[in-house]
Design a protein around this motif. Structure first.
Motif, PDB file in Angstrom:
ATOM      1  N   ASN A   1      -8.650   5.296  19.841  1.00 57.52           N
ATOM      2  CA  ASN A   1     -10.113   5.402  19.794  1.00 57.52           C
ATOM      3  C   ASN A   1     -10.672   5.069  18.407  1.00 57.52           C
ATOM      4  OD1 ASN A   1      -9.451   7.611  18.261  1.00 57.52           O
ATOM      5  ND2 ASN A   1     -10.457   9.123  19.584  1.00 57.52           N
ATOM      6  N   GLY A   2      -9.791   4.630  17.483  1.00 60.85           N
ATOM      7  CA  GLY A   2     -10.238   4.246  16.149  1.00 60.85           C
ATOM      8  C   GLY A   2     -10.127   5.340  15.099  1.00 60.85           C
ATOM      9  N   ASP A   3      -9.858   6.558  15.515  1.00 64.66           N
ATOM     10  CA  ASP A   3      -9.687   7.644  14.550  1.00 64.66           C
ATOM     11  C   ASP A   3      -8.451   7.399  13.684  1.00 64.66           C
ATOM     12  OD1 ASP A   3     -11.883   8.969  15.527  1.00 64.66           O
ATOM     13  OD2 ASP A   3     -10.754  10.467  16.665  1.00 64.66           O
ATOM     14  N   PRO A   4      -8.433   7.997  12.497  1.00 59.84           N
ATOM     15  CA  PRO A   4      -7.238   7.853  11.650  1.00 59.84           C
ATOM     16  C   PRO A   4      -6.006   8.426  12.353  1.00 59.84           C
ATOM     17  CG  PRO A   4      -9.035   8.888  10.444  1.00 59.84           C
ATOM     18  CD  PRO A   4      -9.460   8.790  11.873  1.00 59.84           C
ATOM     19  N   GLY A   5      -4.890   7.813  12.077  1.00 57.67           N
ATOM     20  CA  GLY A   5      -3.640   8.262  12.671  1.00 57.67           C
ATOM     21  C   GLY A   5      -3.009   9.400  11.881  1.00 57.67           C
ATOM     22  N   TYR A   6      -1.691   9.403  11.846  1.00 53.38           N
ATOM     23  CA  TYR A   6      -0.978  10.470  11.158  1.00 53.38           C
ATOM     24  C   TYR A   6       0.276   9.893  10.495  1.00 53.38           C
ATOM     25  CZ  TYR A   6       1.094  10.286  15.826  1.00 53.38           C
ATOM     26  OH  TYR A   6       1.649   9.860  17.008  1.00 53.38           O
ATOM     27  N   PRO A   7       0.772  10.572   9.459  1.00 53.44           N
ATOM     28  CA  PRO A   7       1.943  10.062   8.733  1.00 53.44           C
ATOM     29  C   PRO A   7       3.235  10.265   9.534  1.00 53.44           C
ATOM     30  CG  PRO A   7       1.285  12.166   7.836  1.00 53.44           C
ATOM     31  CD  PRO A   7       0.243  11.780   8.862  1.00 53.44           C
ATOM     32  N   ALA A   8       4.255   9.537   9.140  1.00 54.64           N
ATOM     33  CA  ALA A   8       5.566   9.677   9.771  1.00 54.64           C
ATOM     34  C   ALA A   8       6.196  11.009   9.377  1.00 54.64           C
ATOM     35  CB  ALA A   8       6.469   8.532   9.334  1.00 54.64           C
ATOM     36  N   GLU A   9       7.099  11.476  10.219  1.00 56.06           N
ATOM     37  CA  GLU A   9       7.914  12.641   9.903  1.00 56.06           C
ATOM     38  C   GLU A   9       9.364  12.191   9.934  1.00 56.06           C
ATOM     39  OE1 GLU A   9       7.160  16.157  12.203  1.00 56.06           O
ATOM     40  OE2 GLU A   9       4.996  15.869  12.103  1.00 56.06           O
ATOM     41  N   ALA A  10      10.119  12.527   8.908  1.00 56.71           N
ATOM     42  CA  ALA A  10      11.517  12.108   8.806  1.00 56.71           C
ATOM     43  C   ALA A  10      12.386  12.892   9.788  1.00 56.71           C
ATOM     44  CB  ALA A  10      12.018  12.343   7.395  1.00 56.71           C
ATOM     45  N   PRO A  11      13.482  12.275  10.246  1.00 60.55           N
ATOM     46  CA  PRO A  11      14.426  13.037  11.063  1.00 60.55           C
ATOM     47  C   PRO A  11      15.080  14.130  10.219  1.00 60.55           C
ATOM     48  CG  PRO A  11      15.283  10.852  10.585  1.00 60.55           C
ATOM     49  CD  PRO A  11      13.905  10.906  10.039  1.00 60.55           C
ATOM     50  N   GLU A  12      15.613  15.135  10.883  1.00 60.33           N
ATOM     51  CA  GLU A  12      16.180  16.266  10.155  1.00 60.33           C
ATOM     52  C   GLU A  12      17.488  16.717  10.801  1.00 60.33           C
ATOM     53  OE1 GLU A  12      13.492  19.478   8.706  1.00 60.33           O
ATOM     54  OE2 GLU A  12      14.650  20.683  10.127  1.00 60.33           O
ATOM     55  N   ILE A  13      18.483  16.976   9.961  1.00 62.03           N
ATOM     56  CA  ILE A  13      19.752  17.543  10.424  1.00 62.03           C
ATOM     57  C   ILE A  13      19.959  18.852   9.680  1.00 62.03           C
ATOM     58  CG2 ILE A  13      22.261  17.299  10.369  1.00 62.03           C
ATOM     59  CD1 ILE A  13      21.905  14.343  10.803  1.00 62.03           C
ATOM     60  N   GLN A  14      20.327  19.886  10.424  1.00 60.49           N
ATOM     61  CA  GLN A  14      20.623  21.181   9.811  1.00 60.49           C
ATOM     62  C   GLN A  14      22.020  21.598  10.251  1.00 60.49           C
ATOM     63  OE1 GLN A  14      18.076  24.408  10.974  1.00 60.49           O
ATOM     64  NE2 GLN A  14      18.918  25.773   9.440  1.00 60.49           N
ATOM     65  N   ILE A  15      22.902  21.818   9.277  1.00 60.84           N
ATOM     66  CA  ILE A  15      24.257  22.267   9.593  1.00 60.84           C
ATOM     67  C   ILE A  15      24.199  23.758   9.912  1.00 60.84           C
ATOM     68  CG2 ILE A  15      26.580  22.623   8.686  1.00 60.84           C
ATOM     69  CD1 ILE A  15      26.156  20.070   7.036  1.00 60.84           C
ATOM     70  N   CYS A  16      24.721  24.117  11.085  1.00 65.48           N
ATOM     71  CA  CYS A  16      24.696  25.515  11.524  1.00 65.48           C
ATOM     72  C   CYS A  16      25.979  26.243  11.148  1.00 65.48           C
ATOM     73  CB  CYS A  16      24.502  25.589  13.031  1.00 65.48           C
ATOM     74  SG  CYS A  16      22.991  24.795  13.600  1.00 65.48           S
ATOM     75  N   GLN A  17      27.135  25.605  11.444  1.00 64.08           N
ATOM     76  CA  GLN A  17      28.419  26.221  11.140  1.00 64.08           C
ATOM     77  C   GLN A  17      29.436  25.136  10.808  1.00 64.08           C
ATOM     78  OE1 GLN A  17      29.491  28.401  14.670  1.00 64.08           O
ATOM     79  NE2 GLN A  17      28.628  30.285  13.850  1.00 64.08           N
ATOM     80  N   MET A  18      30.405  25.500   9.961  1.00 63.34           N
ATOM     81  CA  MET A  18      31.533  24.622   9.661  1.00 63.34           C
ATOM     82  C   MET A  18      32.799  25.460   9.743  1.00 63.34           C
ATOM     83  SD  MET A  18      29.979  22.442   6.463  1.00 63.34           S
ATOM     84  CE  MET A  18      31.498  21.591   6.150  1.00 63.34           C
ATOM     85  N   TRP A  19      33.774  24.966  10.502  1.00 64.09           N
ATOM     86  CA  TRP A  19      35.034  25.670  10.681  1.00 64.09           C
ATOM     87  C   TRP A  19      36.184  24.782  10.229  1.00 64.09           C
ATOM     88  CZ3 TRP A  19      35.499  30.523  13.049  1.00 64.09           C
ATOM     89  CH2 TRP A  19      34.325  31.035  13.616  1.00 64.09           C
ATOM     90  N   VAL A  20      37.208  25.395   9.624  1.00 64.06           N
ATOM     91  CA  VAL A  20      38.498  24.759   9.398  1.00 64.06           C
ATOM     92  C   VAL A  20      39.480  25.613  10.177  1.00 64.06           C
ATOM     93  CG1 VAL A  20      40.296  24.174   7.736  1.00 64.06           C
ATOM     94  CG2 VAL A  20      37.911  23.884   7.117  1.00 64.06           C
ATOM     95  N   GLY A  21      39.975  25.081  11.295  1.00 65.08           N
ATOM     96  CA  GLY A  21      40.837  25.886  12.167  1.00 65.08           C
ATOM     97  C   GLY A  21      40.077  27.112  12.636  1.00 65.08           C
ATOM     98  N   GLU A  22      40.621  28.288  12.350  1.00 65.27           N
ATOM     99  CA  GLU A  22      39.982  29.546  12.763  1.00 65.27           C
ATOM    100  C   GLU A  22      39.088  30.138  11.679  1.00 65.27           C
ATOM    101  OE1 GLU A  22      40.347  30.902  15.888  1.00 65.27           O
ATOM    102  OE2 GLU A  22      41.415  29.042  16.314  1.00 65.27           O
ATOM    103  N   LYS A  23      38.978  29.475  10.525  1.00 64.55           N
ATOM    104  CA  LYS A  23      38.209  30.020   9.396  1.00 64.55           C
ATOM    105  C   LYS A  23      36.796  29.438   9.369  1.00 64.55           C
ATOM    106  CE  LYS A  23      38.238  30.657   4.396  1.00 64.55           C
ATOM    107  NZ  LYS A  23      37.571  31.914   4.494  1.00 64.55           N
ATOM    108  N   LEU A  24      35.825  30.308   9.431  1.00 63.86           N
ATOM    109  CA  LEU A  24      34.420  29.925   9.321  1.00 63.86           C
ATOM    110  C   LEU A  24      34.078  29.768   7.849  1.00 63.86           C
ATOM    111  CD1 LEU A  24      31.574  29.523  10.541  1.00 63.86           C
ATOM    112  CD2 LEU A  24      31.282  31.995  10.396  1.00 63.86           C
ATOM    113  N   LEU A  25      33.551  28.611   7.482  1.00 60.55           N
ATOM    114  CA  LEU A  25      33.108  28.383   6.108  1.00 60.55           C
ATOM    115  C   LEU A  25      31.656  28.823   6.020  1.00 60.55           C
ATOM    116  CD1 LEU A  25      34.621  24.838   5.560  1.00 60.55           C
ATOM    117  CD2 LEU A  25      35.657  27.059   5.084  1.00 60.55           C
ATOM    118  N   GLU A  26      31.361  29.723   5.105  1.00 60.29           N
ATOM    119  CA  GLU A  26      30.031  30.305   5.060  1.00 60.29           C
ATOM    120  C   GLU A  26      29.389  30.215   3.688  1.00 60.29           C
ATOM    121  OE1 GLU A  26      29.578  33.959   7.737  1.00 60.29           O
ATOM    122  OE2 GLU A  26      31.525  34.206   6.778  1.00 60.29           O
TER     123      GLU A  26
END
Length: 77
Positions: A37-62
């Motif tokens: 309709n001619g109104d101003p648009g909006y800026p882009a938003e970057a993609p985002e990754i968030q690491i929730c957990q990391m494990w080595v074997g049975e050991k949770l890295l925190e």
């Protein structure tokens, strides 16, 4: 937002291990200069990754261990 997991090969003290990583991914949004309709648009938003957990074997890295380890081993000046 969606949750995913993957195995990442990683070297610790000259030994390769597999990290089991769980993360969320939110896709980015492209910018729109003008709405139909001619109104101003909006800026882009970057993609985002968030690491929730990391494990080595049975050991949770925190907490700071993960950040310190990555900084010490992969971000050299």
């Amino acid at each position: 937002m969606s949750e995913h997991s993957m195995q990442v090969p990683f070297e610790i003290d000259a030994t390769e291990v597999l990290l089991d990583v769980t993360y969320t991914y939110t896709p980015g949004i492209p910018a729109v200069r003008h709405l139909s309709n001619g109104d101003p648009g909006y800026p882009a938003e970057a993609p985002e990754i968030q690491i929730c957990q990391m494990w080595v074997g049975e050991k949770l890295l925190e907490g700071d261990f993960v950040l310190t380890f990555i900084e010490d081993n992969h971000f050299e000046d």
